[in-house]
Design an enzyme around this catalytic site. Sequence first.
Site, mmCIF file in Angstrom:
data_model
loop_
_atom_site.group_PDB
_atom_site.id
_atom_site.type_symbol
_atom_site.label_atom_id
_atom_site.label_comp_id
_atom_site.label_asym_id
_atom_site.label_seq_id
_atom_site.Cartn_x
_atom_site.Cartn_y
_atom_site.Cartn_z
ATOM 1 C CG ASP A 34 -2.177 0.769 1.081
ATOM 2 O OD1 ASP A 34 -2.117 1.991 0.894
ATOM 3 O OD2 ASP A 34 -3.245 0.129 1.088
ATOM 4 C CG ASN A 102 3.337 -1.876 -12.832
ATOM 5 O OD1 ASN A 102 3.894 -2.036 -13.916
ATOM 6 N ND2 ASN A 102 3.345 -0.717 -12.193
ATOM 7 C CE1 TYR A 148 -13.019 3.066 -7.881
ATOM 8 C CE2 TYR A 148 -15.363 2.959 -8.387
ATOM 9 C CZ TYR A 148 -14.262 2.472 -7.707
ATOM 10 O OH TYR A 148 -14.400 1.383 -6.870
ATOM 11 C CE1 TYR A 162 -1.075 -7.947 -19.438
ATOM 12 C CE2 TYR A 162 0.277 -9.695 -18.497
ATOM 13 C CZ TYR A 162 0.157 -8.417 -19.016
ATOM 14 O OH TYR A 162 1.267 -7.622 -19.125
ATOM 15 C CB THR A 178 -18.678 -3.754 0.728
ATOM 16 O OG1 THR A 178 -18.937 -4.491 -0.467
ATOM 17 C CG2 THR A 178 -18.319 -4.721 1.827
HETATM 18 N N1 NAD Z 1 -15.784 -0.616 -0.579
HETATM 19 C C1 NAD Z 1 -16.631 -0.846 -1.551
HETATM 20 O O1 NAD Z 1 -17.862 -0.828 -1.326
HETATM 21 C C2 NAD Z 1 -16.140 -1.167 -2.946
HETATM 22 C C3 NAD Z 1 -17.073 -1.319 -3.956
HETATM 23 C C4 NAD Z 1 -16.621 -1.632 -5.236
HETATM 24 C C5 NAD Z 1 -15.273 -1.823 -5.491
HETATM 25 N N2 NAD Z 1 -14.383 -1.651 -4.470
HETATM 26 C C6 NAD Z 1 -12.961 -1.814 -4.808
HETATM 27 O O2 NAD Z 1 -12.273 -2.482 -3.758
HETATM 28 C C7 NAD Z 1 -10.964 -1.946 -3.615
HETATM 29 C C8 NAD Z 1 -10.743 -1.498 -2.187
HETATM 30 O O3 NAD Z 1 -11.716 -0.517 -1.827
HETATM 31 P P1 NAD Z 1 -11.791 0.052 -0.336
HETATM 32 O O4 NAD Z 1 -13.204 0.381 -0.068
HETATM 33 O O5 NAD Z 1 -11.063 -0.860 0.581
HETATM 34 O O6 NAD Z 1 -10.986 1.411 -0.511
HETATM 35 P P2 NAD Z 1 -9.852 2.055 0.425
HETATM 36 O O7 NAD Z 1 -9.618 3.431 -0.061
HETATM 37 O O8 NAD Z 1 -10.209 1.868 1.864
HETATM 38 O O9 NAD Z 1 -8.607 1.132 0.110
HETATM 39 C C9 NAD Z 1 -7.828 1.275 -1.037
HETATM 40 C C10 NAD Z 1 -6.374 1.135 -0.637
HETATM 41 O O10 NAD Z 1 -5.560 1.210 -1.821
HETATM 42 C C11 NAD Z 1 -4.412 1.998 -1.526
HETATM 43 N N3 NAD Z 1 -3.876 2.561 -2.758
HETATM 44 C C12 NAD Z 1 -4.490 3.407 -3.633
HETATM 45 N N4 NAD Z 1 -3.670 3.700 -4.656
HETATM 46 C C13 NAD Z 1 -2.518 3.008 -4.443
HETATM 47 C C14 NAD Z 1 -1.309 2.876 -5.163
HETATM 48 N N5 NAD Z 1 -1.084 3.552 -6.305
HETATM 49 N N6 NAD Z 1 -0.339 2.069 -4.656
HETATM 50 C C15 NAD Z 1 -0.540 1.374 -3.513
HETATM 51 N N7 NAD Z 1 -1.680 1.463 -2.790
HETATM 52 C C16 NAD Z 1 -2.660 2.261 -3.255
HETATM 53 C C17 NAD Z 1 -4.941 3.056 -0.562
HETATM 54 O O11 NAD Z 1 -3.935 3.697 0.191
HETATM 55 C C18 NAD Z 1 -5.898 2.236 0.298
HETATM 56 O O12 NAD Z 1 -5.253 1.686 1.424
HETATM 57 C C19 NAD Z 1 -10.826 -0.826 -4.644
HETATM 58 O O13 NAD Z 1 -10.178 -1.326 -5.782
HETATM 59 C C20 NAD Z 1 -12.252 -0.478 -4.959
HETATM 60 O O14 NAD Z 1 -12.396 0.033 -6.260
HETATM 61 C C21 NAD Z 1 -14.780 -1.315 -3.210
#
Ligand code: NAD
Length: 329
Positions: A34, A102, A148, A162, A178
């Site tokens: 992260d 990546n 997004y 891939y 969620t």
């Molecule tokens: N929470 C939801 O309801 C939901 C719904 C649909 C999709 N998602 C997907 O699930 C994933 C996680 O969502 P979340 O709710 O935990 O969000 P969040 O913001 O709590 O977690 C995302 C994490 O990714 C890290 N991050 C972002 N860019 C980064 C980078 N370039 N390098 C390294 N780390 C990076 C952030 O620091 C953070 O810790 C995301 O991909 C999101 O699109 C979540």
Amino acid sequence: MKTERVLITGAAGFLGSHLCDRFIKEGYHVIGMDNFITGDKKNISHLTSNSNFEFIEHDVTKHIIIDGDLKYILHFASPASPIDYLKIPIQTLKVSSLGTHNCLGLAKNKNARFLIASTSEVYGDPLVHPQTENYRGNVNPIGPRGCYDEAKRFAEAITMAYHTYHKLETRIVRIFNTYGSRMRLNDGRVLPAFIGQALRGEDLTLFGDGSQTRSFCYVDDLVEGIYRLLLSDYALPVNIGNPNEITIKEFGDEIIKLTGTKQKMIYKPLPQDDPKQRQPDISIAKKLLRWEPKVNRADGLRITYAYFKSLSSDDLNKVEHKSFESYVK
Ligand SMILES: NC(=O)c1ccc[n+]([C@@H]2O[C@H](COP(=O)([O-])OP(=O)(O)OC[C@H]3O[C@@H](n4cnc5c(N)ncnc54)[C@H](O)[C@@H]3O)[C@@H](O)[C@H]2O)c1
């Protein structure tokens, strides 16, 4: 037997941290990655002394180097709430494009199975209800949410490329809203926003007339669905979410009842491109993974409310998560 290793990107975020917990519980060695752009060290602080957990602070849009074998890579790094991705649209585009590329390259190199966290936002403001996986969506590529939605659509496309071109084992989960512990109160999503306002004694802000719908899945149910999908042999996208749909107005009433707040709901205009309805069709997950949500909203909300109530008053009153300036290039 050697412990199998799993890389989880976005490990310090809401979902990533819960996935780390689950994979450690299943006996894997977890490498969390992260850059903390929207995450928080606190979400993984309970894991730092666990010998089956290691953490690498790294921006996944830059080349990723990991020594040794990897069995699975779960790519969850990405800002996920509108309040975040509207502030950092370019990082949002980069993490799901360059970052996914990546991670896929690493998966190919390690012969690891790859799972991408996609989203119900690939359906945009849907014209089909509930949303099945074969619905192609109604996304505005140049609207405020385009950074997004289109990044996630690209992430799905490159994952599939891939899979077909390199024969990489891949999985695509389309996650619907969620909730649970470790969400940020100030992340702009309706559930923490309402609970935060109730806890601070503020009125609950409702955007639009409140007739728009959402369906909320408790985090443990989601993690179970993702785990089963990863272990399945299905490479096409799968919706994971809770089909129990509710209007935002009804949801506000539930939060008022749960928290006992004396405040009322106030109405503000609906933001541009805000989806009017959201409900997953989970027939594929039910049939293929024998999965469906188990936690009802009343129980999930009680647990989540208890978590938010346990936060410090600093966390409760924090308006900005952090300054993004150092990340903006
Ligand atoms: N929470 C939801 O309801 C939901 C719904 C649909 C999709 N998602 C997907 O699930 C994933 C996680 O969502 P979340 O709710 O935990 O969000 P969040 O913001 O709590 O977690 C995302 C994490 O990714 C890290 N991050 C972002 N860019 C980064 C980078 N370039 N390098 C390294 N780390 C990076 C952030 O620091 C953070 O810790 C995301 O991909 C999101 O699109 C979540």
